[in-house]
Design a protein around this motif. Sequence first.
Motif: not given
Length: 645
Positions: A30-40, A83-85
């Motif tokens: 699940f991507d929480s900040n809209g950059d298209g990559i799932g994150d912590l 940083p992506r995560y």
Amino acid sequence: MTSSTGDDHTEHKAWWKSAIIYQIYPTSFFDSNGDGIGDLNGIASKLDYIKDLGVTVIWLSPIYKSPLADMGYDIADYRQIDPRYGTLEDWDRLLKGVHEREMKLMMDLVVNHTSDEHEWFISSSSSKSSPKRGWYIWRPPRTDNKTGVPNNWKSMFEGSVWQYHQETEEYYLHLWDKKQPDLNWENEDVREAVWDVMKFWLDRGCDGFRMDVINVISKTPGLPDAPITDPGEEYQPGTNDSPLSPSLSYPYSSRILLLYLLMNSPRVHEFLREMHTKVLSHYPTITVGETPFTHDPNVLAEYTLPKNNELMMVFPFELMHVDTPLAEGKPQGQATGNKGEGEVVAERAELMYREWKLDELKKIVEKWQLLKMREGYWSGVYIENHDQARSVSRFGNDSSDELQVHSAKGLAVWHVSMRGTCYVYQGQELGLKNAPRSWGIENFLDVASRNWYDKILEQRRKSTGEANPNMDDIMEGIHMKARDHARMPMPVSVLWSSSPNAGFTTGTPWMKVNDDYERWNAASQVGNDDSVLAFWKKALRVRKEYEVLVYGNFTLLAPTHQQLFAYTRKMRNGTVGLVVMNYSKEEVVVDVPKDLTGLQEGGEGYNELGLRCVLSNAGGDSEGESLKEKMVLKPYDARLYISTQ
Ligand code: TEU
Ligand code: CA
């Protein structure tokens, strides 16, 4: 343990054996900040969903700093979050959320290789006299062959395992991508550095590790050439009957042999014992080794036998090859003893598909279920992960929505009734299927899929002289088996958010989401009692309720039946579990005394066992019923019975 069981580990209980482990592929959860990559933070915000499923441990695929040449299995800094995560602080918060919900968190430990962007490799490649030169496996060019390549081994991702380094005029070894140089485990400083990385995460509160390709960390001394078995190929996977590997007591073909030059090699157990003494024994951890391509049960068992003090469990791979085309036309899964017939997997065939027969699959399951129970061998049980296609497409039936739901539930019955620790991969609990056939190669992003496709394309262009040779068979295999299928963003729809792209992100997803996301997503299943998700929840509850499902002995019934998959699980106290599944597209009528003869073993009549159905994908119709003499099973019906006596 009671004294009567002595050193018999068959029913030896442990929290990690009954754990329910959920694997998260962070890039696609699940991507929480809209950059298209799932994150912590995305994961942290969905912990209630995971907890609600019945999960007790979460395993995170790599989230460390990485150029993502192999989606994070190429680590540039073991002590930083990419940083992506997110950040280390995000990780701490995630851990807190996991622990508050009384779950545990396992990290992925990828230490056979690093990224070529790791500072260790940057130093190692800076000069021949670098103090870290010996941290990786460097060899000068050979003078006795045309190319100078130090040996003829073929990489798991195609091409040579050797990459020439211009500046220092030597080659380095990489079993996977050239951006994944192999660490030299013979070097004591490397081992100490790995122990430090492990302690870093354990001290921060991590509860254990899944260890990536841990059986290849020690290579066969001298790195000898593999014999030429594929004269058309520049790099060789090996051949049958080679005297090169001491562990080979019987014919292995091609790829398997190559791996035997690399895998399960002399010092691997020494290294793992050192890891245990220096790190693991000081922390209450959970450990699982990823041990690909080892179909010899005796070789694999060594990693987990309690007397060896290495790992708690391993992931056997043989089942993942049941649908791989065979070399030499040998049937799959016939290896139970020391003959090893059928342990042969054709070279380069991993991404090709063959129809398998049910008796082949059952033999493999039986072989690993029965392995060294008394001595304490323990498996991680899985049919999906980030390296495998979706199980419903591969082992079930996704030809209609109805069959997809029903067979995904059937697979859940099988999965929760296996001896070993239960692993569920994100989206498996939703019964998600592979990408549609209409997807072309451009939608497949994995380095393994792309390199394989490109290599065959180039070969065919050469051999046919055509610019666009026919690649249908290759695409067929990719549609069935590519790693990409499991890596598509989770279709979560309005449960996660109400935006398009299945709710996974408000931005552009890093990879296309599956076309069917409007029907197949988490939101449409939460709260729906007939959903695959609801069934998985129930199945995991049942698994927790009856410990016979975790610890019981295993007996395969009707081994040669090509539609019926049936077995018992038994505890010494007399508790019996019985699983009966119709693993076919036709209705099957089961005559219990006749078809399931092993059930009456020891003269007990089946009706004396008081078997009652506790889980059935046919729903209310059969749950609660006692076992009758005759059973009519619709396609993919699956039932689990437990004795009440
Ligand atoms: O996988 C090891 C492995 O054997 C795979 O490369 C396998 O050949 C392939 O997935 C097809 O089954 C581990 C990781 O799980 C994988 O994601 C990595 O690519 C690989 O190691 C290298 O780190
Ligand atoms: Ca993000």
